[in-house]
Design a protein around this motif. Structure first.
Motif, PDB file in Angstrom:
ATOM      1  N   THR A   6       0.530  -0.637   0.027  1.00  0.00           N
ATOM      2  CA  THR A   6       0.098   0.093  -0.205  1.00  0.00           C
ATOM      3  C   THR A   6       0.599   0.948   0.097  1.00  0.00           C
ATOM      4  O   THR A   6       1.542   1.390   0.938  1.00  0.00           O
ATOM      5  N   VAL A  32      -0.699  -1.183  -4.588  1.00  0.00           N
ATOM      6  CA  VAL A  32      -1.561  -0.307  -4.787  1.00  0.00           C
ATOM      7  C   VAL A  32      -1.714   1.582  -4.464  1.00  0.00           C
ATOM      8  O   VAL A  32      -0.935   1.695  -3.205  1.00  0.00           O
ATOM      9  N   THR A  34      -1.996   4.774  -2.639  1.00  0.00           N
ATOM     10  CA  THR A  34      -3.446   5.344  -1.568  1.00  0.00           C
ATOM     11  C   THR A  34      -3.352   6.415  -1.376  1.00  0.00           C
ATOM     12  O   THR A  34      -4.610   7.102  -0.274  1.00  0.00           O
ATOM     13  N   GLU A  38      -8.745   4.420  -4.608  1.00  0.00           N
ATOM     14  CA  GLU A  38      -8.432   2.550  -4.979  1.00  0.00           C
ATOM     15  C   GLU A  38      -8.346   2.391  -3.800  1.00  0.00           C
ATOM     16  O   GLU A  38      -9.593   1.106  -4.128  1.00  0.00           O
ATOM     17  N   TRP A  39      -8.093   2.353  -3.229  1.00  0.00           N
ATOM     18  CA  TRP A  39      -7.756   0.624  -1.735  1.00  0.00           C
ATOM     19  C   TRP A  39      -8.557   0.881  -0.693  1.00  0.00           C
ATOM     20  O   TRP A  39      -8.950  -0.532  -0.381  1.00  0.00           O
ATOM     21  N   LYS A  40      -9.849   1.756  -0.467  1.00  0.00           N
ATOM     22  CA  LYS A  40     -10.581   1.624   0.081  1.00  0.00           C
ATOM     23  C   LYS A  40     -11.766   0.510  -0.865  1.00  0.00           C
ATOM     24  O   LYS A  40     -12.668  -0.825  -0.158  1.00  0.00           O
ATOM     25  N   PHE A  44      -9.165  -6.905   0.431  1.00  0.00           N
ATOM     26  CA  PHE A  44      -7.793  -7.389   0.624  1.00  0.00           C
ATOM     27  C   PHE A  44      -7.807  -8.458   0.503  1.00  0.00           C
ATOM     28  O   PHE A  44      -6.588  -9.868   1.856  1.00  0.00           O
ATOM     29  N   HIS A  52       2.743  -1.927   4.348  1.00  0.00           N
ATOM     30  CA  HIS A  52       2.387  -0.524   4.168  1.00  0.00           C
ATOM     31  C   HIS A  52       3.417   0.049   4.644  1.00  0.00           C
ATOM     32  O   HIS A  52       4.329   0.530   5.441  1.00  0.00           O
ATOM     33  N   ILE A  80      -5.680   1.218   6.821  1.00  0.00           N
ATOM     34  CA  ILE A  80      -5.507   0.808   6.708  1.00  0.00           C
ATOM     35  C   ILE A  80      -4.766  -0.715   7.124  1.00  0.00           C
ATOM     36  O   ILE A  80      -5.838  -1.999   6.376  1.00  0.00           O
TER      37      ILE A  80
END
Length: 284
Positions: A6, A32, A34, A38-40, A44, A52, A80
């Motif tokens: 991330t 990805v 952050t 997009e990450w949300k 996962f 991270h 995250i």
């Protein structure tokens, strides 16, 4: 092994991906961004580990940026990690920093209490504390607190010293010790931490402490240059160490006690100091 990094285009993240693919091509590594949403939106659940690396480096002490530092370095990290835990990920690995101990310590031991001196260090410390609370029998949390990281393409004080080493005929002969960490040694440490599904705090460093004068001389030698060292400047340097933060970072003492870094008998230290300087200074 499936890993999600991330934080896009980070020095550590991209270096780790290249390192792993050399000997573990079967490991799947995705990245990805952050900075947006997009990450949300992504799941996962298919990943074993979230690594991270997103964060704001210590580039400014402008009070106007304080809120942003906490938002990115602390809040984003915890958010995250919470998402990773909720979606069944086994491990969360976070890049923290030696900066959480501040600049006042000379030798950091397992008994040293973190004492950040700025909001960058404090944002990292609060992230550490926030994610460690998520640790349980099904979710392992790792905080890595490295010293100065260097390697080909790295940023920070090392490239500045390397440039100086190639042009200066003389340099102060200062007797100091600093913990440093070559990028390959860091990447191998992270690989082992993920492979072994570790938890807790880690303090990786090179096997050898580094003396700044010896570092500059070694860089010069790699470039076939000669640097003469002298103690004539030492009184001035000592005053600068006490008054100027940058001088303290370069010439001051800052080490981890060796016992803190002895993960797997330093198996992760795949590069010696001399070899690491040669690799970092390679032209290509």
């Amino acid at each position: 092994m499936k890993i999600l990094i991330t934080g896009k285009d980070s020095y550590i993240g991209t270096s780790f991906e290249k390192w792993v693919k050399q000997d573990n091509p079967e490991w799947q590594i995705d990245t990805v961004d952050t900075k947006g949403e997009e990450w949300k939106k992504m799941s996962f659940s298919e990943y074993d580990t979230i690594f991270h690396v997103a964060g704001i480096a210590h580039v400014s002490s402008d009070p106007k940026l304080e809120e942003l530092y906490y938002k990115v370095n602390r809040d984003l990290t915890i958010d995250i990690a919470k998402k990773a835990k909720a979606e069944g990920v086994k491990q969360f690995v976070f890049m923290s920093s030696i900066i959480v101990y501040g600049n006042g310590e000379k030798v950091i031991t397992k008994h040293t209490v973190p004492k950040p001196e700025n909001f960058y260090g404090n944002s990292k410390l609060q992230a550490d504390e926030g994610i460690q609370q998520l640790q349980d029998s099904k979710f392992n949390v790792v905080s890595i607190r490295p010293p100065m990281i260097y390697g080909k393409g790295s940023k920070g004080n090392y490239p500045k010293l390397a440039k100086l080493a190639q042009i200066t005929p003389v340099f102060p002969n200062i007797d100091n010790s600093r913990s440093m960490l070559h990028i390959d040694n860091l990447c191998e440490c992270i690989r082992l931490i993920i492979k072994n599904n570790e938890k807790g705090y880690f303090y990786p460093q090179n096997k050898e402490y580094v003396n700044t004068t010896y570092l500059v001389k070694t860089i010069a030698e790699v470039h076939h240059k000669k640097v003469y060292v002298t103690k004539v400047f030492n009184p001035i340097v000592q005053v600068m160490i006490n008054k100027i933060n940058l001088a303290n970072k370069v010439f001051g003492n800052l080490t981890y006690d060796e016992s803190m870094s002895n993960y797997m008998d330093f198996k992760y230290c795949v590069r010696t100091f001399k070899e690491s300087i040669e690799l970092t200074q390679e032209e290509k």
